[in-house]
Design a protein around this motif. Structure first.
Motif, PDB file in Angstrom:
ATOM      1  N   MET A   1      40.599  -8.384  16.271  1.00 40.99           N
ATOM      2  CA  MET A   1      41.738  -7.646  15.743  1.00 40.99           C
ATOM      3  C   MET A   1      42.808  -8.613  15.214  1.00 40.99           C
ATOM      4  O   MET A   1      43.884  -8.199  14.827  1.00 40.99           O
ATOM      5  CB  MET A   1      42.322  -6.737  16.820  1.00 40.99           C
ATOM      6  N   ASP A   2      42.483  -9.910  15.211  1.00 42.77           N
ATOM      7  CA  ASP A   2      43.408 -10.888  14.664  1.00 42.77           C
ATOM      8  C   ASP A   2      43.650 -10.549  13.191  1.00 42.77           C
ATOM      9  O   ASP A   2      42.707 -10.291  12.447  1.00 42.77           O
ATOM     10  CB  ASP A   2      42.821 -12.294  14.818  1.00 42.77           C
ATOM     11  N   SER A   3      44.896 -10.564  12.786  1.00 38.25           N
ATOM     12  CA  SER A   3      45.259 -10.021  11.472  1.00 38.25           C
ATOM     13  C   SER A   3      44.703 -10.788  10.281  1.00 38.25           C
ATOM     14  O   SER A   3      44.464 -10.193   9.236  1.00 38.25           O
ATOM     15  CB  SER A   3      46.781  -9.923  11.351  1.00 38.25           C
TER      16      SER A   3
ATOM     17  N   CYS B   1      39.680 -13.143   9.634  1.00 36.77           N
ATOM     18  CA  CYS B   1      38.513 -12.801   8.812  1.00 36.77           C
ATOM     19  C   CYS B   1      38.835 -12.698   7.322  1.00 36.77           C
ATOM     20  O   CYS B   1      37.977 -12.285   6.535  1.00 36.77           O
ATOM     21  CB  CYS B   1      37.884 -11.504   9.314  1.00 36.77           C
ATOM     22  N   ASP B   2      40.023 -13.102   6.928  1.00 34.08           N
ATOM     23  CA  ASP B   2      40.375 -13.051   5.504  1.00 34.08           C
ATOM     24  C   ASP B   2      39.360 -13.775   4.618  1.00 34.08           C
ATOM     25  O   ASP B   2      39.020 -13.265   3.543  1.00 34.08           O
ATOM     26  CB  ASP B   2      41.775 -13.613   5.260  1.00 34.08           C
ATOM     27  N   PRO B   3      38.848 -14.942   5.031  1.00 33.45           N
ATOM     28  CA  PRO B   3      37.887 -15.638   4.161  1.00 33.45           C
ATOM     29  C   PRO B   3      36.497 -14.984   4.113  1.00 33.45           C
ATOM     30  O   PRO B   3      35.658 -15.357   3.305  1.00 33.45           O
ATOM     31  CB  PRO B   3      37.751 -17.030   4.784  1.00 33.45           C
ATOM     32  N   VAL B   4      36.253 -14.002   4.968  1.00 33.43           N
ATOM     33  CA  VAL B   4      34.945 -13.355   5.037  1.00 33.43           C
ATOM     34  C   VAL B   4      34.855 -12.275   3.954  1.00 33.43           C
ATOM     35  O   VAL B   4      35.777 -11.483   3.775  1.00 33.43           O
ATOM     36  CB  VAL B   4      34.720 -12.729   6.428  1.00 33.43           C
TER      37      VAL B   4
END
Length: 159
Positions: free
Chosen positions: A105-107, A110-113
């Motif tokens: 749930m870290d904001s 996973c942005d690079p995914v």
């Protein structure tokens, strides 16, 4: 009633995962002296958002990426705990279930995914008494694990 930690002790969400593993080892050794089946359930929280909790065992492997460092630390502790269980006499009759209760749930972790990547909750059965019919991408909910309590008293089929 044993007082494992002082009443006024609190870090992060209560106490560190390393303490949970230490308490679990102690309890497992105690319970294993009986001929009765037992279940130990451990909740780890050091990796919970935001950015996780950096305990004294965490290493700086990922530079400024605190959450990656915390995940690596947690993975190491879990691996060491599983390895410890494998060395115990009771392991031959033990099934280890590792599972998350949700994806991260870290904001921004996973942005690079890619958006096309299907994020899933990690689940692994180690030393299971049964073979799964389907080894990958099995569909179930975490609610299915409520049957684990029955598993300690009679065999059940986990697909």
């Amino acid at each position: 009633e044993r007082k494992l930690i002082p009443e006024d002790y609190k870090v992060w969400w209560g106490f560190e995962d390393r303490r949970s593993f230490a308490f679990a080892k102690e309890k497992m050794l105690e319970l294993s002296k009986s001929d009765q089946p037992f279940n130990i359930t451990i909740l780890t929280v050091d990796t919970h958002f935001e950015d996780g909790y950096v305990c004294e065992q965490c290493e700086d492997q990922w530079g400024d990426n605190q959450y990656a460092n915390v995940i690596s630390c947690s993975s190491r502790q879990i691996s060491e705990f599983v390895d410890w269980i494998k060395k115990q006499d009771f392991y031959k009759d033990t099934t280890i279930v590792l599972t998350g209760d949700h994806t991260t749930m870290d904001s921004d972790f996973c942005d690079p995914v890619s958006d096309d990547y299907e994020r899933r909750v990690y689940t692994s059965f180690i030393n299971s008494a049964v073979e799964p019919q389907q080894k990958e991408k099995r569909e179930y909910t975490n609610a299915a694990f409520s049957v684990m309590i029955g598993y300690v008293t009679k065999p059940i089929r986990l697909v």
